[in-house]
Structure formats: C-alpha cells, structure tokens
Design an enzyme around this catalytic site. Structure first.
Site, PDB file in Angstrom:
ATOM      1  N   ILE A 123      26.074  31.350  41.904  1.00 14.63           N
ATOM      2  CA  ILE A 123      25.755  32.534  41.086  1.00 14.63           C
ATOM      3  C   ILE A 123      26.827  32.733  40.004  1.00 14.63           C
ATOM      4  O   ILE A 123      26.547  33.219  38.909  1.00 14.63           O
ATOM      5  CB  ILE A 123      25.688  33.796  41.985  1.00 14.63           C
ATOM      6  CG1 ILE A 123      24.537  33.677  42.990  1.00 14.63           C
ATOM      7  CG2 ILE A 123      25.546  35.055  41.146  1.00 14.63           C
ATOM      8  CD1 ILE A 123      24.437  34.847  43.977  1.00 14.63           C
ATOM      9  N   HIS A 180      21.773  30.594  31.199  1.00 10.14           N
ATOM     10  CA  HIS A 180      21.869  31.963  31.721  1.00 10.14           C
ATOM     11  C   HIS A 180      22.913  32.662  30.848  1.00 10.14           C
ATOM     12  O   HIS A 180      24.090  32.743  31.185  1.00 10.14           O
ATOM     13  CB  HIS A 180      22.290  31.979  33.198  1.00 10.14           C
ATOM     14  CG  HIS A 180      22.556  33.373  33.683  1.00 10.14           C
ATOM     15  ND1 HIS A 180      21.608  34.362  33.682  1.00 10.14           N
ATOM     16  CD2 HIS A 180      23.688  33.969  34.153  1.00 10.14           C
ATOM     17  CE1 HIS A 180      22.127  35.490  34.128  1.00 10.14           C
ATOM     18  NE2 HIS A 180      23.394  35.287  34.410  1.00 10.14           N
TER      19      HIS A 180
HETATM   20  N1  NAD Z   1      24.016  34.270  37.713  1.00  9.76           N
HETATM   21  C1  NAD Z   1      23.663  35.548  37.618  1.00  9.76           C
HETATM   22  O1  NAD Z   1      22.513  35.863  37.310  1.00  9.76           O
HETATM   23  C2  NAD Z   1      24.685  36.602  37.930  1.00  9.76           C
HETATM   24  C3  NAD Z   1      24.342  37.942  38.085  1.00  9.76           C
HETATM   25  C4  NAD Z   1      25.339  38.855  38.440  1.00  9.76           C
HETATM   26  C5  NAD Z   1      26.659  38.434  38.576  1.00  9.76           C
HETATM   27  N2  NAD Z   1      26.944  37.122  38.390  1.00  9.76           N
HETATM   28  C6  NAD Z   1      28.290  36.603  38.579  1.00  9.76           C
HETATM   29  O2  NAD Z   1      28.591  36.611  39.968  1.00  9.76           O
HETATM   30  C7  NAD Z   1      30.012  36.623  40.127  1.00  9.76           C
HETATM   31  C8  NAD Z   1      30.411  37.726  41.102  1.00  9.76           C
HETATM   32  O3  NAD Z   1      30.123  38.982  40.518  1.00  9.76           O
HETATM   33  P1  NAD Z   1      30.678  40.324  41.223  1.00  9.76           P
HETATM   34  O4  NAD Z   1      30.160  41.477  40.430  1.00  9.76           O
HETATM   35  O5  NAD Z   1      30.436  40.269  42.671  1.00  9.76           O
HETATM   36  O6  NAD Z   1      32.242  40.137  40.939  1.00  9.76           O
HETATM   37  P2  NAD Z   1      33.428  40.889  41.685  1.00  9.76           P
HETATM   38  O7  NAD Z   1      34.620  40.792  40.796  1.00  9.76           O
HETATM   39  O8  NAD Z   1      32.963  42.233  42.168  1.00  9.76           O
HETATM   40  O9  NAD Z   1      33.669  40.034  43.014  1.00  9.76           O
HETATM   41  C9  NAD Z   1      34.174  38.734  43.007  1.00  9.76           C
HETATM   42  C10 NAD Z   1      34.673  38.421  44.382  1.00  9.76           C
HETATM   43  O10 NAD Z   1      35.123  37.062  44.381  1.00  9.76           O
HETATM   44  C11 NAD Z   1      36.361  37.027  45.123  1.00  9.76           C
HETATM   45  N3  NAD Z   1      37.117  35.850  44.728  1.00  9.76           N
HETATM   46  C12 NAD Z   1      37.760  35.620  43.549  1.00  9.76           C
HETATM   47  N4  NAD Z   1      38.364  34.424  43.563  1.00  9.76           N
HETATM   48  C13 NAD Z   1      38.121  33.882  44.788  1.00  9.76           C
HETATM   49  C14 NAD Z   1      38.484  32.664  45.405  1.00  9.76           C
HETATM   50  N5  NAD Z   1      39.245  31.764  44.769  1.00  9.76           N
HETATM   51  N6  NAD Z   1      38.060  32.434  46.654  1.00  9.76           N
HETATM   52  C15 NAD Z   1      37.287  33.346  47.326  1.00  9.76           C
HETATM   53  N7  NAD Z   1      36.912  34.530  46.772  1.00  9.76           N
HETATM   54  C16 NAD Z   1      37.328  34.784  45.523  1.00  9.76           C
HETATM   55  C17 NAD Z   1      37.047  38.337  44.762  1.00  9.76           C
HETATM   56  O11 NAD Z   1      38.078  38.665  45.668  1.00  9.76           O
HETATM   57  C18 NAD Z   1      35.872  39.297  44.817  1.00  9.76           C
HETATM   58  O12 NAD Z   1      35.630  39.785  46.120  1.00  9.76           O
HETATM   59  C19 NAD Z   1      30.574  36.812  38.727  1.00  9.76           C
HETATM   60  O13 NAD Z   1      30.933  35.559  38.188  1.00  9.76           O
HETATM   61  C20 NAD Z   1      29.399  37.401  37.956  1.00  9.76           C
HETATM   62  O14 NAD Z   1      29.469  37.207  36.572  1.00  9.76           O
HETATM   63  C21 NAD Z   1      26.007  36.205  38.075  1.00  9.76           C
END
Ligand code: NAD
Length: 319
Positions: A123, A180
């Site tokens: 994602i 995306h």
């Molecule tokens: N593809 C899509 O359609 C779509 C839609 C929504 C969000 N996203 C993406 O999904 C990702 C997550 O979004 P979110 O809102 O949950 O972000 P967020 O910042 O709320 O959460 C990210 C999580 O990842 C953890 N993390 C960071 N580095 C890490 C590592 N090396 N190992 C393990 N965990 C780690 C953090 O501690 C945190 O809990 C983002 O990249 C966002 O852009 C994609």
C-alpha cells in the site's frame, strides 16, 4: 486456503484499519503485526482494541506483535509503512518516497532471508515505485508482489459514476489506470453501465452525458478531499486491501486493478503500473489487456513514462 495467516507491516492509520477490516470480515484468525520499536504502545493499543471486539467479530482471532522474522510463515503480508505527515501541504504522494525507500530497505532483505514465500500486497506510497522495489528485493515467484495501485482510485471513480447516473457501482465496469498518483487516467472506451457501453448509453439517456473530465479529475484527486480534512485516508484503502486478501484466500480469479509488473502488456516493460489483472491464490495470475483506443494508449504510455521518471528518482535512495 483455509486458515489464512496474515502479517501487517506498519500499524498507522492504514495498517490498523487493515487489521480491523480483515478481522471484521472474518478473513483471518491469525495475525502478526510489525512496527518500529518506538511505536510499540500504539501497536499494543491497536491489538487490544481489536481483541476487545472479539464478542462482535465473526470468529476469534490471535494477534501477535512480532518481528520481520516472525512473518516467515505468513500467507499474505500487507505492507503499510509510511510517514503520512510528510504529505501535509504537498499534494503529492512522492513526498513519502525518501522515507518509504529507506523504510523498506531496513527489512526487505530480512524478510527474504526469513524464507517468506507468500503474497505481499503493498500500500505504501508512491505505490507503483515502492511495489517495484519490494518485488525486486524479495525476488518471489511472478505475481506474488502487487500493489493496491489504482484499486482505490477505481473505487473513487465508480462512486462518482454511481452518484452522477444512479446506476449501482456494482453494475458499472470502469477502471482508473496507470500511476496511483496525479497522472492516472480513465479509459472511457472501457466504461459500461449495466452491460451497455457509455457511448451507447449516452445516445438514449441524458444521465450518461455527464462531464467526463470532471468525474475523472474527481477520481484522480478525490483522495485529497479526505486527506486535507483528516490528514490520512484509511477506510476505503483498508477495504481495497481486504478485498485483495479475500480474493487470494478463496482463489476468486477476480479481475480488479492492481499495481503489477508489465512485461510487454500495453507495450510497456520494466515497471509496475495500475492495470486490471486476474487475481487468485498466486497473486497476479494474468494482466488483462483492454482494447484501449489509440488516444488512451498514448495517455497510458505518457503516464508510464512518469512512473519511469519516479523510479529513476527513487534510485537516489538505494543503499
Ligand atoms: N496506495 C494507496 O491507495 C494508499 C492509500 C492511503 C495511504 N497510503 C499509504 O500508506 C502508507 C501508510 O499510511 P498511514 O496513514 O497509515 O501512515 P502513518 O504515518 O499513520 O503510519 C505509518 C506506520 O508505519 C510505521 N513504520 C514506519 N517505518 C517503519 C519500518 N521501517 N518498519 C515498520 N513500521 C514502520 C510507523 O511507525 C507507523 O505506525 C503511507 O505510505 C500512505 O501514503 C496508500
């Protein structure tokens, strides 16, 4: 697949909702959650919140908080790491490229060395670029690494088409394709309502003479309406991932858009992009090549050139 073992990396807004959605839909009873050590309290809280819902779930669930190595026996891993705060005020998913390129390189090799041999659904953004690198690093059988890609954008498109015409989104065939991101496209020649092409439907019914550009733009940029109000998006993306998990679990052979490797399809090679694909227990089992018009082919090609440029940019962050 009977008891599907699921792993989730990154328990932020998205990962936590993926956990909740999969548990609520009864798709798995066995989860391993992995996040950074300094986020441990949040992960403990997410785990407990779902366990406390057991009374209302379809069945009991085991949820373990573990390490990357604990993911070795997972049938499906959902990768949802990120730093969503990096997107604030930028209006581009590319703002997370550096963070996520660094993040995946802290664990991709460990995951490969663990012997993990399941399906990985990515994602994390920029989705097409991060999915490509995860596929390269993990070197799993073809189709095992895929991204949600334009799956969520397609849901955004179908809701807008339903809202505009009154036809149920379930009776509409339509896809967002390509990146995306802001370069994705709607191939309108492939849109149909209740089995009737858009062109045919528009001949006799004015509901189908809507402003295509406005709807396409709405699907492309719709995520920012949500993001700018709550600084994340979570429900619809969690459901996009859960649908993929369900398709893999039951070997549904469903055709939905995902970010997958193109190997000559649509005249493109060497990149991951959002296209409709047949999904089953082996992940992406076939890329579906739609008969796009020449203009749509050109637009798709331009979009892929953009993804290629992003891949070049991402190489700066390779260690
Ligand atoms: N593809 C899509 O359609 C779509 C839609 C929504 C969000 N996203 C993406 O999904 C990702 C997550 O979004 P979110 O809102 O949950 O972000 P967020 O910042 O709320 O959460 C990210 C999580 O990842 C953890 N993390 C960071 N580095 C890490 C590592 N090396 N190992 C393990 N965990 C780690 C953090 O501690 C945190 O809990 C983002 O990249 C966002 O852009 C994609």
């Amino acid at each position: 697949m009977g008891d599907l073992r699921v792993g989730i990396i990154g328990l932020g807004h998205v990962g936590a909702h993926v956990l909740y959605t999969i548990a609520l839909q009864g798709l798995s009873d066995d989860f391993v959650l992995v996040d950074l050590d300094d986020n441990k309290e949040k992960v403990i809280a997410e785990r407990q919140d779902v366990l406390d819902a057991t009374e209302f779930l379809p069945h009991r669930v085991n949820i373990k908080i573990g390490s990357i190595e604990d993911l070795k026996d997972r049938d499906v891993i959902v990768n949802a790491v990120g730093n969503i705060a990096a997107l604030r005020g930028t209006n581009t998913r590319l703002s997370e490229m550096e963070f996520n390129m660094n993040a995946i390189q802290t664990y991709a090799k460990r995951l490969k060395d663990s012997g993990f041999n399941g399906i990985l659904i990515n994602i994390s953004n920029p989705c097409d670029v991060i999915t490509k690198w995860l596929a390269d690093f993990l070197d799993l059988p073809a189709g095992h690494v895929l991204g949600t890609g334009t799956g969520l954008d397609t849901a955004r498109l179908k809701w807008r088409l339903q809202d505009s015409t009154g036809v149920s989104s379930h009776s509409i065939t339509a896809y967002m394709m390509g990146e995306h991101g802001s370069a994705q496209i709607t191939p309108w020649s492939q849109v149909s309502f209740n089995g009737l092409s858009l062109e045919e439907a528009a001949k006799t019914d004015e509901r189908f003479r809507f402003d295509k550009d406005a709807i396409e733009q709405g699907a492309r940029e719709g995520g920012w309406i949500t993001f700018n109000g709550k600084f994340c998006t979570e429900y619809a993306i969690a459901l996009t991932a859960a649908r993929l998990v369900r398709i893999v679990k039951y070997d549904e052979k469903e055709i939905i858009p995902v970010s997958t490797k193109l190997d000559g399809e649509y005249g493109e090679k060497g990149l991951f992009a959002g296209v409709p694909a047949l999904i089953g227990k082996n992940g992406v089992e076939k890329v579906i090549e739609l008969p796009l018009t020449d203009t749509e082919k050109e637009k798709f090609h331009a979009c892929c050139e953009g993804i290629r440029a992003n891949i070049e940019e991402s190489k700066k962050f390779l260690r």
